[in-house]
Motif scaffolding. Structure first.
Motif, PDB file in Angstrom:
ATOM      1  N   PHE A  42      18.125   5.039  -3.478  1.00 25.41           N
ATOM      2  CA  PHE A  42      17.774   6.460  -3.510  1.00 25.41           C
ATOM      3  C   PHE A  42      18.866   7.297  -2.849  1.00 25.41           C
ATOM      4  CE2 PHE A  42      15.936  10.209  -1.444  1.00 25.41           C
ATOM      5  CZ  PHE A  42      15.445  10.877  -2.559  1.00 25.41           C
ATOM      6  N   ALA A  43      19.400   6.843  -1.737  1.00 27.15           N
ATOM      7  CA  ALA A  43      20.474   7.584  -1.065  1.00 27.15           C
ATOM      8  C   ALA A  43      21.687   7.717  -1.981  1.00 27.15           C
ATOM      9  CB  ALA A  43      20.856   6.884   0.238  1.00 27.15           C
ATOM     10  N   GLN A  44      22.009   6.653  -2.709  1.00 25.45           N
ATOM     11  CA  GLN A  44      23.119   6.704  -3.656  1.00 25.45           C
ATOM     12  C   GLN A  44      22.861   7.735  -4.753  1.00 25.45           C
ATOM     13  OE1 GLN A  44      23.743   2.554  -4.980  1.00 25.45           O
ATOM     14  NE2 GLN A  44      25.856   2.803  -4.330  1.00 25.45           N
ATOM     15  N   ALA A  45      21.667   7.666  -5.362  1.00 20.25           N
ATOM     16  CA  ALA A  45      21.321   8.576  -6.456  1.00 20.25           C
ATOM     17  C   ALA A  45      21.267  10.021  -5.974  1.00 20.25           C
ATOM     18  CB  ALA A  45      19.989   8.161  -7.078  1.00 20.25           C
ATOM     19  N   ASN A  46      20.694  10.227  -4.812  1.00 20.53           N
ATOM     20  CA  ASN A  46      20.562  11.576  -4.266  1.00 20.53           C
ATOM     21  C   ASN A  46      21.930  12.186  -3.984  1.00 20.53           C
ATOM     22  OD1 ASN A  46      19.095  13.805  -3.386  1.00 20.53           O
ATOM     23  ND2 ASN A  46      18.914  13.043  -1.306  1.00 20.53           N
ATOM     24  N   ALA A  47      22.836  11.383  -3.409  1.00 20.82           N
ATOM     25  CA  ALA A  47      24.184  11.870  -3.130  1.00 20.82           C
ATOM     26  C   ALA A  47      24.961  12.132  -4.415  1.00 20.82           C
ATOM     27  CB  ALA A  47      24.924  10.865  -2.251  1.00 20.82           C
ATOM     28  N   TYR A  48      24.691  11.336  -5.448  1.00 19.83           N
ATOM     29  CA  TYR A  48      25.402  11.478  -6.725  1.00 19.83           C
ATOM     30  C   TYR A  48      24.969  12.737  -7.471  1.00 19.83           C
ATOM     31  CZ  TYR A  48      27.024  10.270 -11.436  1.00 19.83           C
ATOM     32  OH  TYR A  48      27.625  10.289 -12.671  1.00 19.83           O
ATOM     33  N   VAL A  49      23.666  12.987  -7.488  1.00 22.04           N
ATOM     34  CA  VAL A  49      23.126  14.097  -8.289  1.00 22.04           C
ATOM     35  C   VAL A  49      23.138  15.418  -7.517  1.00 22.04           C
ATOM     36  CG1 VAL A  49      21.112  14.910  -9.583  1.00 22.04           C
ATOM     37  CG2 VAL A  49      21.679  12.473  -9.557  1.00 22.04           C
ATOM     38  N   LYS A  50      22.847  15.340  -6.215  1.00 22.39           N
ATOM     39  CA  LYS A  50      22.628  16.552  -5.393  1.00 22.39           C
ATOM     40  C   LYS A  50      21.603  17.455  -6.085  1.00 22.39           C
ATOM     41  CE  LYS A  50      27.301  16.536  -3.409  1.00 22.39           C
ATOM     42  NZ  LYS A  50      27.730  15.287  -4.084  1.00 22.39           N
ATOM     43  N   PRO A  51      20.388  16.960  -6.241  1.00 29.60           N
ATOM     44  CA  PRO A  51      19.409  17.646  -7.093  1.00 29.60           C
ATOM     45  C   PRO A  51      18.840  18.908  -6.456  1.00 29.60           C
ATOM     46  CG  PRO A  51      18.396  15.775  -5.999  1.00 29.60           C
ATOM     47  CD  PRO A  51      19.846  15.732  -5.645  1.00 29.60           C
ATOM     48  N   ASP A  52      18.389  19.818  -7.329  1.00 34.14           N
ATOM     49  CA  ASP A  52      17.634  20.983  -6.882  1.00 34.14           C
ATOM     50  C   ASP A  52      16.174  20.601  -6.648  1.00 34.14           C
ATOM     51  OD1 ASP A  52      19.836  22.937  -7.250  1.00 34.14           O
ATOM     52  OD2 ASP A  52      19.617  22.387  -9.352  1.00 34.14           O
ATOM     53  N   TRP A  53      15.723  19.591  -7.397  1.00 37.02           N
ATOM     54  CA  TRP A  53      14.348  19.113  -7.294  1.00 37.02           C
ATOM     55  C   TRP A  53      14.340  17.597  -7.267  1.00 37.02           C
ATOM     56  CZ3 TRP A  53      10.300  22.709  -7.249  1.00 37.02           C
ATOM     57  CH2 TRP A  53      10.627  24.005  -7.642  1.00 37.02           C
ATOM     58  N   ILE A  54      13.442  17.044  -6.490  1.00 34.10           N
ATOM     59  CA  ILE A  54      13.192  15.602  -6.518  1.00 34.10           C
ATOM     60  C   ILE A  54      11.718  15.421  -6.863  1.00 34.10           C
ATOM     61  CG2 ILE A  54      13.210  13.437  -5.229  1.00 34.10           C
ATOM     62  CD1 ILE A  54      15.356  14.667  -3.424  1.00 34.10           C
ATOM     63  N   VAL A  55      11.464  14.767  -7.976  1.00 36.08           N
ATOM     64  CA  VAL A  55      10.106  14.660  -8.513  1.00 36.08           C
ATOM     65  C   VAL A  55       9.664  13.198  -8.483  1.00 36.08           C
ATOM     66  CG1 VAL A  55       8.618  15.078 -10.502  1.00 36.08           C
ATOM     67  CG2 VAL A  55      10.498  16.662 -10.005  1.00 36.08           C
ATOM     68  N   PHE A  56       8.542  12.939  -7.827  1.00 36.63           N
ATOM     69  CA  PHE A  56       7.948  11.595  -7.772  1.00 36.63           C
ATOM     70  C   PHE A  56       6.740  11.559  -8.700  1.00 36.63           C
ATOM     71  CE2 PHE A  56      10.393  11.823  -3.948  1.00 36.63           C
ATOM     72  CZ  PHE A  56      10.794  10.531  -3.676  1.00 36.63           C
ATOM     73  N   LEU A  57       6.750  10.593  -9.609  1.00 39.33           N
ATOM     74  CA  LEU A  57       5.755  10.567 -10.683  1.00 39.33           C
ATOM     75  C   LEU A  57       4.658   9.526 -10.467  1.00 39.33           C
ATOM     76  CD1 LEU A  57       8.312  11.093 -13.548  1.00 39.33           C
ATOM     77  CD2 LEU A  57       6.586  12.737 -12.790  1.00 39.33           C
ATOM     78  N   GLY A  58       4.195   9.402  -9.245  1.00 39.27           N
ATOM     79  CA  GLY A  58       3.015   8.594  -8.977  1.00 39.27           C
ATOM     80  C   GLY A  58       3.280   7.155  -8.591  1.00 39.27           C
ATOM     81  N   ASP A  59       2.187   6.477  -8.222  1.00 42.77           N
ATOM     82  CA  ASP A  59       2.243   5.108  -7.693  1.00 42.77           C
ATOM     83  C   ASP A  59       3.248   5.034  -6.550  1.00 42.77           C
ATOM     84  OD1 ASP A  59       0.227   4.169  -9.241  1.00 42.77           O
ATOM     85  OD2 ASP A  59       1.436   2.836 -10.459  1.00 42.77           O
ATOM     86  N   ILE A  60       3.035   5.884  -5.569  1.00 44.46           N
ATOM     87  CA  ILE A  60       3.897   5.908  -4.399  1.00 44.46           C
ATOM     88  C   ILE A  60       3.701   4.633  -3.587  1.00 44.46           C
ATOM     89  CG2 ILE A  60       4.566   7.257  -2.379  1.00 44.46           C
ATOM     90  CD1 ILE A  60       4.873   8.685  -5.099  1.00 44.46           C
ATOM     91  N   PHE A  61       2.444   4.197  -3.484  1.00 34.66           N
ATOM     92  CA  PHE A  61       2.119   3.014  -2.694  1.00 34.66           C
ATOM     93  C   PHE A  61       1.503   1.944  -3.585  1.00 34.66           C
ATOM     94  CE2 PHE A  61       1.267   6.720   0.210  1.00 34.66           C
ATOM     95  CZ  PHE A  61       2.491   6.646   0.858  1.00 34.66           C
ATOM     96  N   ASP A  62       1.641   0.699  -3.166  1.00 37.53           N
ATOM     97  CA  ASP A  62       1.083  -0.413  -3.936  1.00 37.53           C
ATOM     98  C   ASP A  62      -0.379  -0.669  -3.579  1.00 37.53           C
ATOM     99  OD1 ASP A  62       1.514  -2.538  -5.850  1.00 37.53           O
ATOM    100  OD2 ASP A  62       1.290  -3.915  -4.172  1.00 37.53           O
ATOM    101  N   GLU A  63      -0.745  -0.402  -2.323  1.00 43.19           N
ATOM    102  CA  GLU A  63      -2.104  -0.684  -1.860  1.00 43.19           C
ATOM    103  C   GLU A  63      -2.790   0.585  -1.353  1.00 43.19           C
ATOM    104  OE1 GLU A  63      -2.079  -3.884   0.973  1.00 43.19           O
ATOM    105  OE2 GLU A  63      -0.689  -5.081  -0.208  1.00 43.19           O
ATOM    106  N   GLY A  64      -2.515   1.702  -2.039  1.00 49.04           N
ATOM    107  CA  GLY A  64      -3.120   2.959  -1.616  1.00 49.04           C
ATOM    108  C   GLY A  64      -4.632   2.963  -1.717  1.00 49.04           C
ATOM    109  N   LEU A  65      -5.162   2.272  -2.711  1.00 50.81           N
ATOM    110  CA  LEU A  65      -6.617   2.261  -2.908  1.00 50.81           C
ATOM    111  C   LEU A  65      -7.337   1.531  -1.783  1.00 50.81           C
ATOM    112  CD1 LEU A  65      -7.054   1.531  -6.737  1.00 50.81           C
ATOM    113  CD2 LEU A  65      -7.285   3.703  -5.555  1.00 50.81           C
ATOM    114  N   SER A  66      -6.787   0.436  -1.324  1.00 49.63           N
ATOM    115  CA  SER A  66      -7.459  -0.390  -0.321  1.00 49.63           C
ATOM    116  C   SER A  66      -7.025  -0.077   1.107  1.00 49.63           C
ATOM    117  CB  SER A  66      -7.193  -1.874  -0.606  1.00 49.63           C
ATOM    118  OG  SER A  66      -5.797  -2.147  -0.550  1.00 49.63           O
ATOM    119  N   ALA A  67      -6.096   0.862   1.277  1.00 48.25           N
ATOM    120  CA  ALA A  67      -5.560   1.150   2.604  1.00 48.25           C
ATOM    121  C   ALA A  67      -6.557   1.920   3.456  1.00 48.25           C
ATOM    122  CB  ALA A  67      -4.261   1.944   2.485  1.00 48.25           C
ATOM    123  N   SER A  68      -6.651   1.541   4.715  1.00 43.62           N
ATOM    124  CA  SER A  68      -7.408   2.339   5.679  1.00 43.62           C
ATOM    125  C   SER A  68      -6.598   3.593   5.999  1.00 43.62           C
ATOM    126  CB  SER A  68      -7.660   1.539   6.951  1.00 43.62           C
ATOM    127  OG  SER A  68      -6.435   1.283   7.624  1.00 43.62           O
TER     128      SER A  68
END
Length: 384
Positions: free
Chosen positions: A107-133
């Motif tokens: 991610f650091a490589q891609a971010n430095a390469y693009v220097k984006p105006d927006w960074i968009v995350f399209l879901g499934d951030i965590f693997d165990e989000g459903l079962s997490a306390s």
């Protein structure tokens, strides 16, 4: 007296031979260790430096397009699925650290390469989000923050949930409390953002949602007082839209009027073109692009495009992983996109495994060989 002299001479010879042998053995072991260390450092250098730089050198040059003042740069991230604390067993600490380090580095490589105006995350951030306390979820969020440098600025980062975060993959697995928890950390789940010539509409439409019921009113509240004035209206949704039934797609497209739909979920890259008049879908790309930078003409209002962004995590088990760059040119009303492929981490891990096995075999063989020499020398000294 002669027997005593012979005995003393014999013992002296044995002591001398053994001392010389042990000295040679230490030198030999030192040499073997040096070989292993040098080889190990070379393996680490190749895996941790060269492979990443080689992947970076193969990224297409976007500077000519990106430098235009009319272009907005988006870095698209899908399905990082940060490993949880329950399913990895006793090696969980190692596997989590390894996967997190890979994500942070790419991610650091891609971010430095693009220097984006927006960074968009399209879901499934965590693997165990459903079962997490709640405590586990907080720790997962802290790891996410460290990996992706998230500062909770919604005007730069836009994050939507996936089925591993709030449910939605199976009927009945979604709980309001999970959506509320996600919202507390990442902002509103359904929201419209407008900046420059782009409107981003965040949605949370799982595979069991109906557009004309349920969330319809909440979505329309976001856009009813905001007519389509921007050149680009981009819908962000973890699950696919254009592969659903015509009963869902037609009112969805007609009322929301998107140019582009961005999704995650599948872990694979693809572009679907939807003909609004004939209600026909056509794949423009699957897994890869026919050219390094692919362009979509958004002046044609009869077509809507759905872009599926590949996963950025090697743990998902797919061949091609990485990030997608989306360049939106408001002057020509054109979308340019490319894939930033990242190294296949499993290859590096297999190389480490092979090196470890061969290293152990090397140590055992050299040790056995040295013992045989010792036995031969001792037997020879007794014959003197």
């Amino acid at each position: 007296m002669s027997r005593l002299n012979t005995s003393l001479k014999y013992r002296f010879n044995c002591f001398y031979i053994r001392s010389r042998f042990y000295s040679k053995l230490k030198q030999c072991n030192s040499t073997h260790c040096q070989i292993l260390i040098i080889t190990g450092l070379l393996v680490v250098f190749i895996n941790e430096v060269l492979l990443y730089q080689w992947a970076r050198l193969n990224w297409p040059n976007i500077e000519e397009i990106a430098k235009k003042s009319s272009v907005e740069k988006l870095l698209l991230v899908a399905d990082p699925q940060l490993i949880g604390e329950k399913d990895e067993g006793i090696l969980g600490f190692i596997t989590r650290r390894e996967a997190d380090r890979y994500l942070a580095k790419t991610f650091a490589q891609a971010n430095a390469y693009v220097k984006p105006d927006w960074i968009v995350f399209l879901g499934d951030i965590f693997d165990e989000g459903l079962s997490a306390s709640d405590d586990e979820f907080k720790r997962y969020f802290e790891r996410f923050n460290l990996i992706f440098d998230y500062k909770n600025h919604e005007q730069r980062y836009i994050i939507i949930p996936g089925d591993n975060d709030v449910g939605g993959e199976y009927y009945g697995d979604r709980q309001p409390i999970l959506r509320e928890r996600f919202r507390n950390y990442f902002g509103r789940i359904i929201a419209l953002y407008h900046q420059n010539d782009i409107e981003f509409l965040k949605l949370d439409m799982d595979m069991f949602d109906s557009f004309t019921e349920g969330k319809h009113n909440t979505i329309m509240e976001q856009i009813q007082n905001r007519p389509m004035t921007a050149n680009f209206r981009i819908i962000l949704n973890h699950w696919p839209i254009l592969t659903r039934t015509a009963r869902f797609i037609k009112p969805f497209i007609n009322e929301l009027e998107p140019n582009i739909i961005l999704k995650g979920d599948s872990h694979h890259f693809s572009i679907i073109s939807h003909d609004r008049i004939n209600m026909i879908n056509k794949y423009l790309a699957k897994e890869s692009l026919s050219q390094s930078i692919f362009s979509l003409d958004l002046n044609q209002k009869n077509f809507v495009y759905e872009i599926s962004v590949p996963t950025c995590s090697y743990r998902m088990g797919v061949q091609r992983i990485g990030y997608v760059v989306l360049l939106l040119d408001s002057e020509s009303k054109t979308a340019h996109l490319t894939i930033l492929s990242t190294p296949k981490r499993y290859i590096a891990l297999y190389v480490y495994l092979i090196y470890g096995i061969l290293g152990i075999i090397f140590i055992i063989l050299t040790s056995l060989f040295s013992r045989r020499n010792l036995i031969r020398l001792v037997m020879f000294s007794r014959l003197i």
